[in-house]
Design an enzyme around this catalytic site. Structure first.
Site, PDB file in Angstrom:
ATOM      1  N   LYS A 140       0.835  -1.213   0.000  1.00  0.00           N
ATOM      2  CA  LYS A 140       0.000   0.000   0.000  1.00  0.00           C
ATOM      3  C   LYS A 140       0.863   1.254   0.000  1.00  0.00           C
ATOM      4  O   LYS A 140       2.038   1.249   0.391  1.00  0.00           O
ATOM      5  CB  LYS A 140      -0.944  -0.001   1.204  1.00  0.00           C
ATOM      6  CG  LYS A 140      -0.270  -0.140   2.576  1.00  0.00           C
ATOM      7  CD  LYS A 140       0.300   1.140   3.147  1.00  0.00           C
ATOM      8  CE  LYS A 140       0.992   0.945   4.478  1.00  0.00           C
ATOM      9  NZ  LYS A 140       1.659   2.173   4.979  1.00  0.00           N
ATOM     10  N   ASP A 166      -2.474  -2.109   9.733  1.00  0.00           N
ATOM     11  CA  ASP A 166      -2.575  -2.132   8.276  1.00  0.00           C
ATOM     12  C   ASP A 166      -3.170  -3.427   7.728  1.00  0.00           C
ATOM     13  O   ASP A 166      -3.453  -3.519   6.529  1.00  0.00           O
ATOM     14  CB  ASP A 166      -1.199  -1.930   7.637  1.00  0.00           C
ATOM     15  CG  ASP A 166      -0.669  -0.516   7.810  1.00  0.00           C
ATOM     16  OD1 ASP A 166      -1.473   0.385   8.111  1.00  0.00           O
ATOM     17  OD2 ASP A 166       0.542  -0.314   7.645  1.00  0.00           O
TER      18      ASP A 166
END
Length: 305
Positions: free
Chosen positions: A17, A145
């Site tokens: 990401k 995350d």
């Protein structure tokens, strides 16, 4: 014939990401900081292959330097499999073959992607049948995350970054990532952020994702997104790694519309106007001896392949 019968295991792919926006609030008593972030999943993936075994074991290979990746109980993917087994009551085992492509300790959530992939792979291998929401709840217990690595796409994260709301992003955004040969510890970067704020006497306001970020993502407009990129951890990362400042300048000089340190760093992400510009930029940076990779987003989250 099912996938497991045919292949003997389950392969799951999960993305790294980029935090296209990251506002960091003050530190809480538990040591965590309040965050408001806009995540985008990009086309740099971790693969986890889970095969039946009497015990829970792991091996790690990769296209990146994996010297710092543990193969013991501290590995996040192995912790994910063990948590799933404990929560579902299964006594089945699995061997996890983790194949890494996301830079290690690079601020792109590679370890979280491993954990997300392990959850999906072991859930399929063991037939535990958890819903996506249940997997995300387990993921949040492993790391902030992990839920986003399960979801993918583009999302707004609040709290520690683990409370997610999907965000509409039209079209495709092209990025060039420059990997660093030396990683940065996320806790070290947060400690440096706190030190810098204390030194400057700067307080931390309640973080929020600005409306202009959402507008740029909805429009699919890289020029507009370039104007709104923000990473409150960047100055702390640059304080620990001053060489990254020159790298940011080099990317802009060679045609990137914007650049920022990804998450806690040290990977640097350059936003390109389109795929062709990303190709030219990555070639120019590679010609200078840098490890530059073209990726795009948004892409899907962890899923069986």
């Amino acid at each position: 014939m099912t996938l497991i019968q045919d292949f003997g295991g389950v392969r799951v792919r999960a993305p790294g990401k980029i935090n296209v926006f990251l506002a960091v609030g003050g530190r809480h008593d538990d040591g965590y900081h309040e965050l408001a972030t806009a995540f985008q999943a990009v086309s740099l993936y971790e693969d986890v292959v889970a095969t039946a075994s009497d015990e829970l074991t792991i091996s790690v290979t990769g296209d990146v330097d994996i010297a710092g990746v543990p193969e013991d109980e501290s590995n996040l993917a192995l912790r994910a499999a063990r948590l799933l087994a404990e929560e579902t009551g299964t006594r089945l085992g699995a061997h996890l073959d983790v194949r890494k492509a996301v830079p290690v300790a690079g601020g792109m959530g590679g370890g979280s992607a491993d954990a997300a992939a392990a959850l999906v792979a072991c859930d399929a291998l063991w037939g535990t049948g958890l819903a996506a929401r249940e997997l995300q709840e387990l993921g949040a217990r492993l790391g902030a995350d992990v839920p986003f690595a399960l979801m993918g796409g583009t999302a707004i994260g609040t709290g520690r970054g683990d409370r997610l709301n999907p965000a509409l992003a039209r079209g495709r955004f092209d990025w060039v990532l420059v990997e660093s040969p030396f990683g940065l510890s996320t806790p070290d970067v947060y400690r440096e952020l706190d030190r810098l704020r204390e030194e400057e006497g700067a307080g931390a306001s309640a973080p929020a994702v600005e409306a202009t970020v959402l507008q740029a993502l909805r429009a699919g407009d890289p020029e507009a997104l370039a104007e709104t990129l923000r990473n409150d951890l960047q100055e702390a990362a640059l304080s620990l790694r001053p060489d990254l400042r020159a790298l940011l300048d080099r990317g802009i000089a060679r045609g990137a519309v914007a650049g920022l340190v990804s998450g806690s760093g040290p990977t640097v992400a350059f936003l390109a106007a389109d795929a062709e510009q990303a190709k030219r930029l990555s070639r120019a940076l590679r010609d200078e001896g840098l490890r530059a990779m073209r990726v795009h987003g948004p892409v899907h989250g962890a899923r069986v392949v």
